[in-house]
Structures are given as structure tokens and as C-alpha cells.
Design a protein around this motif. Structure first.
Motif, PDB file in Angstrom:
ATOM      1  N   THR A  99       0.831  -1.205   0.000  1.00  0.00           N
ATOM      2  CA  THR A  99       0.000   0.000   0.000  1.00  0.00           C
ATOM      3  C   THR A  99       0.863   1.252   0.000  1.00  0.00           C
ATOM      4  OG1 THR A  99      -1.739  -1.186   1.207  1.00  0.00           O
ATOM      5  CG2 THR A  99      -1.838   1.211   1.212  1.00  0.00           C
ATOM      6  N   GLY A 100       1.956   1.222   0.758  1.00  0.00           N
ATOM      7  CA  GLY A 100       2.868   2.360   0.783  1.00  0.00           C
ATOM      8  C   GLY A 100       3.521   2.597  -0.560  1.00  0.00           C
ATOM      9  N   LEU A 101       3.921   1.513  -1.236  1.00  0.00           N
ATOM     10  CA  LEU A 101       4.510   1.646  -2.572  1.00  0.00           C
ATOM     11  C   LEU A 101       3.519   2.265  -3.541  1.00  0.00           C
ATOM     12  CD1 LEU A 101       6.494  -1.682  -3.142  1.00  0.00           C
ATOM     13  CD2 LEU A 101       7.417   0.624  -2.820  1.00  0.00           C
ATOM     14  N   ARG A 102       2.284   1.794  -3.476  1.00  0.00           N
ATOM     15  CA  ARG A 102       1.261   2.331  -4.377  1.00  0.00           C
ATOM     16  C   ARG A 102       1.024   3.809  -4.110  1.00  0.00           C
ATOM     17  NH1 ARG A 102      -4.987   0.084  -4.978  1.00  0.00           N
ATOM     18  NH2 ARG A 102      -5.648   1.624  -6.549  1.00  0.00           N
ATOM     19  N   GLY A 103       0.990   4.174  -2.816  1.00  0.00           N
ATOM     20  CA  GLY A 103       0.763   5.576  -2.486  1.00  0.00           C
ATOM     21  C   GLY A 103       1.893   6.461  -2.985  1.00  0.00           C
ATOM     22  N   ARG A 104       3.139   5.988  -2.837  1.00  0.00           N
ATOM     23  CA  ARG A 104       4.272   6.776  -3.325  1.00  0.00           C
ATOM     24  C   ARG A 104       4.262   6.885  -4.841  1.00  0.00           C
ATOM     25  NH1 ARG A 104       6.754   4.061   1.017  1.00  0.00           N
ATOM     26  NH2 ARG A 104       7.552   2.392  -0.317  1.00  0.00           N
ATOM     27  N   HIS A 105       3.867   5.795  -5.503  1.00  0.00           N
ATOM     28  CA  HIS A 105       3.794   5.821  -6.966  1.00  0.00           C
ATOM     29  C   HIS A 105       2.736   6.819  -7.439  1.00  0.00           C
ATOM     30  CE1 HIS A 105       3.809   4.415 -11.109  1.00  0.00           C
ATOM     31  NE2 HIS A 105       2.484   4.335 -11.038  1.00  0.00           N
ATOM     32  N   GLU A 106       1.580   6.802  -6.811  1.00  0.00           N
ATOM     33  CA  GLU A 106       0.516   7.725  -7.204  1.00  0.00           C
ATOM     34  C   GLU A 106       0.913   9.170  -6.937  1.00  0.00           C
ATOM     35  OE1 GLU A 106      -2.904   6.422  -5.107  1.00  0.00           O
ATOM     36  OE2 GLU A 106      -3.324   4.741  -6.478  1.00  0.00           O
ATOM     37  N   ALA A 107       1.631   9.407  -5.816  1.00  0.00           N
ATOM     38  CA  ALA A 107       2.081  10.768  -5.514  1.00  0.00           C
ATOM     39  C   ALA A 107       3.077  11.253  -6.568  1.00  0.00           C
ATOM     40  CB  ALA A 107       2.708  10.809  -4.120  1.00  0.00           C
ATOM     41  N   ARG A 108       3.985  10.364  -6.979  1.00  0.00           N
ATOM     42  CA  ARG A 108       4.949  10.737  -8.006  1.00  0.00           C
ATOM     43  C   ARG A 108       4.249  11.010  -9.337  1.00  0.00           C
ATOM     44  NH1 ARG A 108       7.200   8.874 -12.336  1.00  0.00           N
ATOM     45  NH2 ARG A 108       9.360   9.435 -12.891  1.00  0.00           N
ATOM     46  N   ARG A 109       3.288  10.164  -9.688  1.00  0.00           N
ATOM     47  CA  ARG A 109       2.543  10.353 -10.940  1.00  0.00           C
ATOM     48  C   ARG A 109       1.818  11.691 -10.942  1.00  0.00           C
ATOM     49  NH1 ARG A 109      -2.035   6.439 -11.020  1.00  0.00           N
ATOM     50  NH2 ARG A 109      -2.964   8.082  -9.752  1.00  0.00           N
ATOM     51  N   ASP A 110       1.155  12.021  -9.831  1.00  0.00           N
ATOM     52  CA  ASP A 110       0.432  13.282  -9.759  1.00  0.00           C
ATOM     53  C   ASP A 110       1.388  14.469  -9.876  1.00  0.00           C
ATOM     54  OD1 ASP A 110      -1.878  11.873  -9.475  1.00  0.00           O
ATOM     55  OD2 ASP A 110      -2.034  12.137  -7.297  1.00  0.00           O
ATOM     56  N   ALA A 111       2.575  14.355  -9.257  1.00  0.00           N
ATOM     57  CA  ALA A 111       3.561  15.433  -9.346  1.00  0.00           C
ATOM     58  C   ALA A 111       4.046  15.611 -10.785  1.00  0.00           C
ATOM     59  CB  ALA A 111       4.735  15.155  -8.415  1.00  0.00           C
ATOM     60  N   GLU A 112       4.243  14.502 -11.495  1.00  0.00           N
ATOM     61  CA  GLU A 112       4.687  14.583 -12.894  1.00  0.00           C
ATOM     62  C   GLU A 112       3.592  15.180 -13.776  1.00  0.00           C
ATOM     63  OE1 GLU A 112       7.782  13.842 -14.385  1.00  0.00           O
ATOM     64  OE2 GLU A 112       8.254  14.029 -12.265  1.00  0.00           O
ATOM     65  N   LEU A 113       2.349  14.876 -13.491  1.00  0.00           N
ATOM     66  CA  LEU A 113       1.251  15.465 -14.265  1.00  0.00           C
ATOM     67  C   LEU A 113       1.167  16.969 -14.040  1.00  0.00           C
ATOM     68  CD1 LEU A 113      -1.543  12.759 -13.843  1.00  0.00           C
ATOM     69  CD2 LEU A 113      -0.288  13.336 -15.929  1.00  0.00           C
ATOM     70  N   VAL A 114       1.408  17.391 -12.820  1.00  0.00           N
ATOM     71  CA  VAL A 114       1.427  18.823 -12.547  1.00  0.00           C
ATOM     72  C   VAL A 114       2.566  19.479 -13.318  1.00  0.00           C
ATOM     73  CG1 VAL A 114       1.882  20.549 -10.766  1.00  0.00           C
ATOM     74  CG2 VAL A 114       0.299  18.678 -10.298  1.00  0.00           C
ATOM     75  N   ARG A 115       3.744  18.852 -13.287  1.00  0.00           N
ATOM     76  CA  ARG A 115       4.880  19.409 -14.030  1.00  0.00           C
ATOM     77  C   ARG A 115       4.584  19.488 -15.521  1.00  0.00           C
ATOM     78  NH1 ARG A 115       9.936  18.225 -14.762  1.00  0.00           N
ATOM     79  NH2 ARG A 115       9.726  15.964 -14.755  1.00  0.00           N
ATOM     80  N   TRP A 116       3.935  18.442 -16.043  1.00  0.00           N
ATOM     81  CA  TRP A 116       3.585  18.448 -17.464  1.00  0.00           C
ATOM     82  C   TRP A 116       2.625  19.594 -17.799  1.00  0.00           C
ATOM     83  CZ3 TRP A 116      -1.477  16.785 -19.266  1.00  0.00           C
ATOM     84  CH2 TRP A 116      -1.616  16.888 -20.654  1.00  0.00           C
ATOM     85  N   ARG A 117       1.643  19.805 -16.958  1.00  0.00           N
ATOM     86  CA  ARG A 117       0.689  20.878 -17.224  1.00  0.00           C
ATOM     87  C   ARG A 117       1.367  22.241 -17.155  1.00  0.00           C
ATOM     88  NH1 ARG A 117      -4.535  20.535 -13.814  1.00  0.00           N
ATOM     89  NH2 ARG A 117      -5.271  21.917 -15.466  1.00  0.00           N
ATOM     90  N   VAL A 118       2.344  22.370 -16.273  1.00  0.00           N
ATOM     91  CA  VAL A 118       3.111  23.615 -16.213  1.00  0.00           C
ATOM     92  C   VAL A 118       3.914  23.796 -17.496  1.00  0.00           C
ATOM     93  CG1 VAL A 118       5.003  24.801 -15.031  1.00  0.00           C
ATOM     94  CG2 VAL A 118       3.216  23.686 -13.697  1.00  0.00           C
ATOM     95  N   LEU A 119       4.534  22.711 -17.982  1.00  0.00           N
ATOM     96  CA  LEU A 119       5.307  22.785 -19.218  1.00  0.00           C
ATOM     97  C   LEU A 119       4.433  23.133 -20.420  1.00  0.00           C
ATOM     98  CD1 LEU A 119       7.620  19.644 -18.859  1.00  0.00           C
ATOM     99  CD2 LEU A 119       8.298  22.043 -18.682  1.00  0.00           C
ATOM    100  N   MET A 120       3.168  22.761 -20.362  1.00  0.00           N
ATOM    101  CA  MET A 120       2.262  22.995 -21.488  1.00  0.00           C
ATOM    102  C   MET A 120       1.641  24.383 -21.473  1.00  0.00           C
ATOM    103  SD  MET A 120       1.887  20.422 -23.655  1.00  0.00           S
ATOM    104  CE  MET A 120       0.200  20.563 -24.286  1.00  0.00           C
TER     105      MET A 120
END
Length: 275
Positions: A19-40
Motif C-alpha cells: 500500500t505504501g509503494l502504491r501511495g508513493r507511486h501515485e504521488a509521483r505520478r500526480d507530481a509529474e502530471l502537474v509538471r507536465w501541465r506547467v510545461l504545457m
């Protein structure tokens, strides 16, 4: 049964770890999506220094491609051809015409991937383009549709589909160049819909490159006049127009100054002639 005293806590520990691994993965994914939207967003280069600060916000708080709950049915169905899976989020590039889907694994599909789906202006031949497989460290023989005048493309990509000639015409030089610029791309085309995908965890820069590749292909075959899939900087355009106007004004001032000097010289010449 004394062994249950050990199995129970061990099972809880495994669940907690996963569960901890999944939570960290989802947090990283959300952070990358935010970065992508900033880049766009417009003027992204000047805002990249604040990208780390922006990742503390929710995805909905960031400017850029707008998150949506659904896409047109034909585009949603195309996700199945791109590999299926559980759709985590969707973002609108051009209303009713083009979207980005973030797809995670499910019971049938274990691959995480991102897909740009878009409508085409005309019905296209069914085709699939994927990176040419590597077997034992070497590219496999290309048994797909042949592009004999473009050997570099054939060295990178395998093209499959039932109609070779229509496929060859649809994959124009511009489309092939867009794929060459992003060699990880998988392209799926059916009827009046295309999907271009990249597989693996979300990475902001790679997702932006995917949209750039999709934009070049959409410019060639897209519906609705093929508007840009990239968020353009209208303020920068206005600044450019202001600069152009300023330059034009400066040129006019220079012309008027030159005319005044010419008139002064003519007057001086006339005065000397009278003398």
C-alpha cells in the motif's frame, strides 16, 4: 496453531508495504502530471523555476490542459486499441477533437501508459506503427509495410496494416518525421480516429514530447481544421505585434526625418543657386 501468530503479522506487513509503494507511486505520478501541465502552459520556460513549488498544489489548481471526466465515444473506444487498462485521468487539448488519457494497469493490462487520442478529417486506413523490436541486441527483420525510399524509418519502426498503398500515402514524410523525432511512440489509426501512445510511468518531459509528436501528425490529418494541440502564448503574440508596430513607427519616423533632411538640402541648394 502457533504458526498463525507469525503469518498474520507478516501478511499485515506485506499489505502495509504494498500500500505504501502504491501511495508513493501515485504521488509521483500526480507530481509529474502537474509538471507536465506547467510545461504545457504559455511562457512555460519562465515558469519552470516555480514548477517544484507548483507540485504542492492539486492537479486542478494548475493552468494548462484542463482535466475532464470523459471524452467523445469514438476517442474513448480507441484507448482499447492502444492497450486498454484503467483510465486514471483525462485532459482536454482541443474540445471535442483531441485529449490526453493517463492509463494505469488493470486485471487484463499490466502496462502503464499515456495516450493522445484525436479525430481525423477523413477516414484513414487501419494501421499500427511501433518501434521495431530488438532481439538479442539487434533489430529484428522488418516484415511490415515497406518504405524503400525511407530506409532510416524502416530501421526504427514496424508498420502493419491490411492496405499497404493507402498506408504508405497516409504515413507522409511529415508524419514519419514526427515519429522519428519521438522513437518511443506507438501509433494506432482506425477510420477517423488516431491514438499515439508511450508506455511506462508518467514523465513530464516525455509526455510533452508525445503531445508535440501528436501535434505534428494532427496538423497533417486532423479534423476541425487541425488546430494546434499545443497551448500557444497569446500574450507573446501581442508583444510581438506591439514590437512590430513600434518598429513600423520607428521606420516612419526615420522616413519623415530623411524627408526633412532632403527638403533642407534642396532648400540650401536653391538658396546657393540664387546667390
Amino acid at each position: 496453531m502457533p504458526w498463525l501468530w507469525y503469518v498474520g503479522p507478516l501478511a499485515l506487513l506485506v499489505v502495509w508495504y504494498l500500500t505504501g509503494l502504491r501511495g508513493r507511486h501515485e504521488a509521483r505520478r500526480d507530481a509529474e502530471l502537474v509538471r507536465w501541465r506547467v510545461l504545457m502552459t504559455p511562457k512555460a520556460a519562465s515558469r519552470r523555476s516555480g514548477a517544484q513549488r507548483d507540485t504542492r498544489k492539486t492537479v486542478a489548481d494548475i493552468d494548462g490542459p484542463r482535466p475532464v471526466r470523459s471524452m467523445p465515444g469514438s476517442l474513448e473506444r480507441m484507448l482499447g486499441d492502444a492497450g486498454g487498462g484503467a483510465v486514471v485521468s483525462r485532459y482536454e487539448l482541443v474540445p471535442k477533437l483531441a485529449y490526453v488519457a493517463i492509463v494505469g494497469p488493470d486485471a487484463k493490462n499490466g502496462s502503464e501508459h499515456q495516450v493522445v487520442v484525436a479525430k481525423l478529417a477523413k477516414a484513414a486506413p487501419r494501421l499500427t506503427v511501433c518501434p521495431l523490436p530488438i532481439v538479442d541486441g539487434r533489430r529484428a527483420p522488418n516484415t511490415g509495410v515497406q518504405f524503400k525510399k525511407d530506409p532510416d524509418f524502416m530501421e526504427q519502426f514496424l508498420v502493419e496494416g491490411p492496405e499497404a498503398k493507402p498506408i504508405g500515402r497516409w504515413l507522409s514524410a511529415r508524419v514519419r518525421d514526427a515519429l522519428r523525432d519521438f522513437p518511443d511512440a506507438w501509433l494506432f489509426v482506425q477510420d477517423r480516429v488516431m491514438a499515439i501512445a508511450v508506455y511506462g510511468p508518467v514523465d513530464a518531459e516525455r509526455l510533452q514530447e508525445l503531445v508535440v509528436a501528436a501535434d505534428a501528425i494532427f496538423a497533417e490529418h486532423g479534423a476541425g481544421g487541425a488546430p494546434s494541440l499545443l497551448f500557444e502564448d497569446s500574450e507573446a503574440d501581442e508583444d510581438d505585434e506591439d514590437e512590430d508596430d513600434s518598429e513600423a513607427d520607428d521606420e516612419d519616423d526615420e522616413d519623415e526625418s530623411d524627408e526633412d533632411e532632403d527638403e533642407d538640402e534642396e532648400a540650401a541648394g536653391a538658396e546657393r543657386a540664387v546667390r
